[in-house]
Design a protein around this motif. Structure first.
Motif, short mmCIF file in Angstrom:
data_model
loop_
_atom_site.label_atom_id
_atom_site.label_comp_id
_atom_site.label_asym_id
_atom_site.label_seq_id
_atom_site.Cartn_x
_atom_site.Cartn_y
_atom_site.Cartn_z
N LEU A 178 -8.85 13.84 0.36
CA LEU A 178 -8.31 12.78 1.20
C LEU A 178 -9.43 12.12 2.01
CD1 LEU A 178 -5.92 11.20 2.24
CD2 LEU A 178 -5.47 13.03 3.90
N ALA A 179 -10.40 12.92 2.46
CA ALA A 179 -11.53 12.35 3.20
C ALA A 179 -12.31 11.37 2.33
CB ALA A 179 -12.45 13.47 3.69
N ILE A 180 -12.56 11.72 1.07
CA ILE A 180 -13.27 10.81 0.17
C ILE A 180 -12.44 9.55 -0.06
CG2 ILE A 180 -14.13 10.52 -2.18
CD1 ILE A 180 -14.84 13.49 -2.16
N ALA A 181 -11.15 9.72 -0.31
CA ALA A 181 -10.29 8.56 -0.54
C ALA A 181 -10.24 7.65 0.68
CB ALA A 181 -8.88 9.03 -0.91
N ALA A 223 -11.17 3.74 -0.11
CA ALA A 223 -9.97 3.02 0.32
C ALA A 223 -9.92 1.56 -0.11
CB ALA A 223 -9.79 3.14 1.84
N PRO A 224 -11.00 0.77 0.03
CA PRO A 224 -10.90 -0.64 -0.41
C PRO A 224 -10.53 -0.78 -1.87
CG PRO A 224 -12.84 -0.32 0.96
CD PRO A 224 -12.30 1.04 0.67
N ILE A 225 -11.05 0.12 -2.71
CA ILE A 225 -10.71 0.07 -4.13
C ILE A 225 -9.27 0.53 -4.35
CG2 ILE A 225 -11.23 1.10 -6.38
CD1 ILE A 225 -14.13 1.18 -5.60
N LEU A 226 -8.87 1.57 -3.65
CA LEU A 226 -7.53 2.10 -3.84
C LEU A 226 -6.45 1.12 -3.38
CD1 LEU A 226 -8.11 5.81 -2.74
CD2 LEU A 226 -7.96 4.89 -5.06
#
Length: 331
Positions: free
Chosen positions: A33-36, A41-44
């Protein structure tokens, strides 16, 4: 049937994004979750726009509501990047100092290209991370006329650091505690502390030799030892008076909790003078991705210093980092 599957899948995806933001806000940060949250986050969030068009085209109410919630989460998460800053300095101050930070990439052997990249910035002060012996020798040999004041501490690994300046530079400290060089620059009578830093990467595991090592490296994601290095940097700053410029590769995104610790003490020159994501890593020249996705290179200011312009330059001379340059109005 396909439309229903798209609606259910899209709704679940949007709900996962909202949940990730909520959990991160509550301090729940497992490595994935930290990596995401911090990096990806902008990509996701990017597919949310396509899901919104799909919901409108097929009149999917549930998906539309989920898209609206994800869009609101995105707006709240990235509001600093979406709103232009208010002017903080006159448009034509009497004195300016252009500063640049450049992680050369220790494996980069394109010496002439890197020298040209540094020259192109036309900066008064340049901080270099991962400084190699070859680049340091080339700077001493070919740039002494342009940058007569040099403090170069090269290495055969990623620990090398350097400061080159058009203005007199007094060496103060090379510190392992915050992994940096501290000096004082003399600019027309003004004395400004400058610090070039390079905290460790956020992955404790290293030595990736097979696919299974990738997951081990990702699972080691965390704030240590960066936490201690950034705390040492903040402690040093509290003991050194006067205006200060701290620049370098912080290996820390502006979504990382450590960013808030720095922002409590310094002004983020990019947020002060620009808007947008300002991503600096990875450089397109690294062949990792066609565009940078995360901002980890910074120029921080303290005291009566104000950034009036800044830019990211991804024509990086073979480095995996884009350069970051800021024009600073002096007191």
């Amino acid at each position: 049937m396909l439309a229903r599957a798209l609606s259910v899948g899209g709704t679940a995806y949007c709900a996962a994004l909202v949940a990730a933001e909520a959990l991160s806000a509550l301090g729940v940060r497992p490595w994935w979750l930290a990596i995401a949250h911090d990096v990806l986050a902008p990509i996701l969030f990017a597919p949310v726009a396509a899901l919104g068009l799909l919901a409108l085209a097929l009149r999917m109410r549930a998906l539309g509501a989920a898209v609206a919630a994800a869009a609101l989460a995105f707006a709240l998460a990235f509001q600093a990047a979406l709103v232009p800053p208010s002017p903080t300095a006159p448009t034509a101050p009497a004195r300016q100092l252009r500063v640049a930070t450049y992680n050369q990439l220790i494996a980069n052997t394109q010496i002439d290209t890197m020298l040209a990249t540094i020259r192109r910035q036309d900066a008064d002060l340049v901080a270099i991370q991962e400084l190699s012996h070859d680049l340091a020798a080339a700077i001493q040999r070919d740039m002494a006329g342009e940058y007569p004041y040099q403090w170069l501490v090269p290495s055969y690994n990623a620990d090398g650091l350097g400061l080159i300046s058009r203005y007199p530079l007094d060496r103060q400290e090379q510190a392992s505690a915050y992994r940096g060089l501290r000096a004082v620059i003399h600019v027309d009578g003004a004395l400004i502390t400058v610090v070039n830093v390079h905290p460790h990467i956020p992955f404790a595991a290293s030595g990736i030799r097979r696919p299974s090592d990738v997951l081990r490296a990702l699972a080691s994601y965390g704030t240590s030892p960066r936490q201690g290095e950034i705390e040492a940097l903040v402690a040093m700053a509290s003991q050194v008076p006067g205006p200060m410029i701290v620049l370098g590769d912080f290996n820390t995104s502006d979504r990382d909790p450590l960013y808030a610790q720095l922002a409590a003490v310094f002004h983020d020159s990019y947020r002060q003078s620009s808007w947008g994501f300002g991503a600096t890593f990875p450089s397109p020249q690294s062949d990792m991705l066609p565009f940078p996705i995360v901002r980890i290179d910074y120029i921080w200011l303290r005291g009566p210093l104000a950034a009036i312009a800044s830019q990211v330059d991804c024509d990086s001379g073979g480095s995996d980092h884009c350069l970051y340059v800021a024009d600073v109005a002096l007191p």
